[in-house]
Design an enzyme around this catalytic site. Structure first.
Site, short mmCIF file in Angstrom:
data_model
loop_
_atom_site.label_atom_id
_atom_site.label_comp_id
_atom_site.label_asym_id
_atom_site.label_seq_id
_atom_site.Cartn_x
_atom_site.Cartn_y
_atom_site.Cartn_z
N ALA A 70 0.80 -1.23 0.00
CA ALA A 70 0.00 0.00 0.00
C ALA A 70 0.83 1.28 0.00
CB ALA A 70 -0.94 0.00 1.20
N ASP A 93 -3.34 -5.74 -19.70
CA ASP A 93 -3.00 -6.21 -21.05
C ASP A 93 -4.21 -6.06 -21.97
OD1 ASP A 93 -0.47 -7.31 -19.96
OD2 ASP A 93 -1.80 -8.73 -18.98
N HIS A 140 0.28 -13.54 -17.50
CA HIS A 140 0.60 -12.10 -17.54
C HIS A 140 2.12 -11.98 -17.65
CE1 HIS A 140 0.68 -7.86 -16.84
NE2 HIS A 140 1.38 -8.00 -15.75
#
Length: 333
Positions: free
Chosen positions: A12, A159, A187
């Protein structure tokens, strides 16, 4: 007003999260009337940075943001979650073998999967972004046996968006005029961006992408390699990896899980391959075309696949099988 939902973002304090948190907190993902408790998890050295992110979120004065909880503890981070966006992972350092990268990430996602299993709601929707995303997602899922495998997905929407945008630019239309492109597989640079089933809206009528683009060589060559290599091209230019576009893709992905896909449209998402009709090995997280209804995805079955596509779909599956086997070796150690 609805009850607040608990949303975790890991990594984060990083740059993807910095582009992502504002969109989530202001209602772009889970709805304009859905209050949110944001939990921000990162490693202990990043906690001072996280405090700065918390201050900024407070200073945005967002009506939907009920609470922000920064933490480095999984028992706090994963408690009673409705959604988990796992962005944090071990980045590849110079000279690092892919195997070493896998080993480090297996440890991270085994811990996070176990924490989901122990502390999160069983209905939690988990999106894995940190690379290698497909295999990290598989490890997290295997480490959380009490949470349905269908609740886990990994991000290939970036993508997908890249592919849409390339076709749209080529046809001189806006990106929302392109639909049903597909990212198959991993990916990684073996992914297969496929437009054989895509449609382009040209002057109000829907045309097959190959007909709209009118350049088969580009669609079978530079188009594919541009989408496959886009992440590397951004790093080369910015000296940093994609953040704004990755955050936008995460928002798109989660919003579509929450609210579903439009009639007649499908999107790309890395999901559990079991029972697919395309001959992809079952025990993988593989990117397929999916449709979503009632927060549940379904692989779009029965699309005709030509030999060109088949070879590319199999090549990316082979890479995923190899990654999975290496990762499972580490997992059992």
């Amino acid at each position: 007003m609805a009850e607040p939902i608990r949303v975790l973002v890991t990594g984060a304090a990083g740059q993807i999260a910095y582009s992502l948190l504002y969109s989530i907190a202001k209602g772009d993902v889970f709805g304009k009337d859905q209050p949110i408790i944001l939990i921000l998890l990162d490693i202990p050295p990043m906690l001072p940075v996280l405090d700065g992110v918390v201050m900024e979120l407070q200073d945005c004065a967002l009506p939907l943001l009920r609470e922000v909880i920064p933490t480095d503890k999984v028992e706090v981070g994963f408690k009673d979650l409705d959604a988990a966006i796992l962005v944090g992972s071990m980045p590849r350092k110079e000279g690092m073998e892919r195997k070493d990268l896998l080993k480090a990430n297996v440890a991270i996602f085994k811990t996070q999967g176990a924490a989901l299993d122990k502390y999160a709601k069983k209905t939690v929707k988990v999106l894995v972004v940190g690379n290698p995303a497909n295999t990290n997602c598989l490890i997290a899922s295997k480490s959380a046996p009490s949470i349905p495998k269908e609740n886990f997905s990994c991000l290939t929407r970036l993508d997908h968006n890249r592919a849409c945008s390339q076709v749209a630019m080529r046809c001189s239309v806006s990106a929302d005029n392109v639909k049903n492109v597909i990212i198959w597989g991993n990916h990684s640079s073996t992914q297969y961006p496929d437009v054989h089933h895509a449609k382009v809206n040209l002057h109000g009528s829907e045309v097959a992408a190959y007909e709209a683009v009118k350049d088969d060589n580009w669609l079978r060559g530079d188009f594919i390699s541009t989408v496959q290599q886009r992440g590397a091209a951004v790093i080369k230019a910015r000296k940093l990896s994609s953040a704004m576009s990755a955050a936008k893709a995460i928002c798109d992905h989660m919003r579509d899980i929450w609210f579903g896909t439009k009639e007649g449209e499908f999107l790309s998402m890395g999901v559990y391959a079991a029972g697919n009709s395309y001959g992809i090995p079952d025990d993988l997280i593989y990117s397929f075309p999916v449709q979503i209804k009632n927060k549940t995805w379904k692989i779009v079955d029965g699309l005709p696949i030509n030999d060109f596509s088949r070879a590319k779909m199999d090549a990316t599956a082979s890479e995923l099988v190899e990654e999975r086997d290496t990762a499972l070796d580490f997992l059992s150690q």
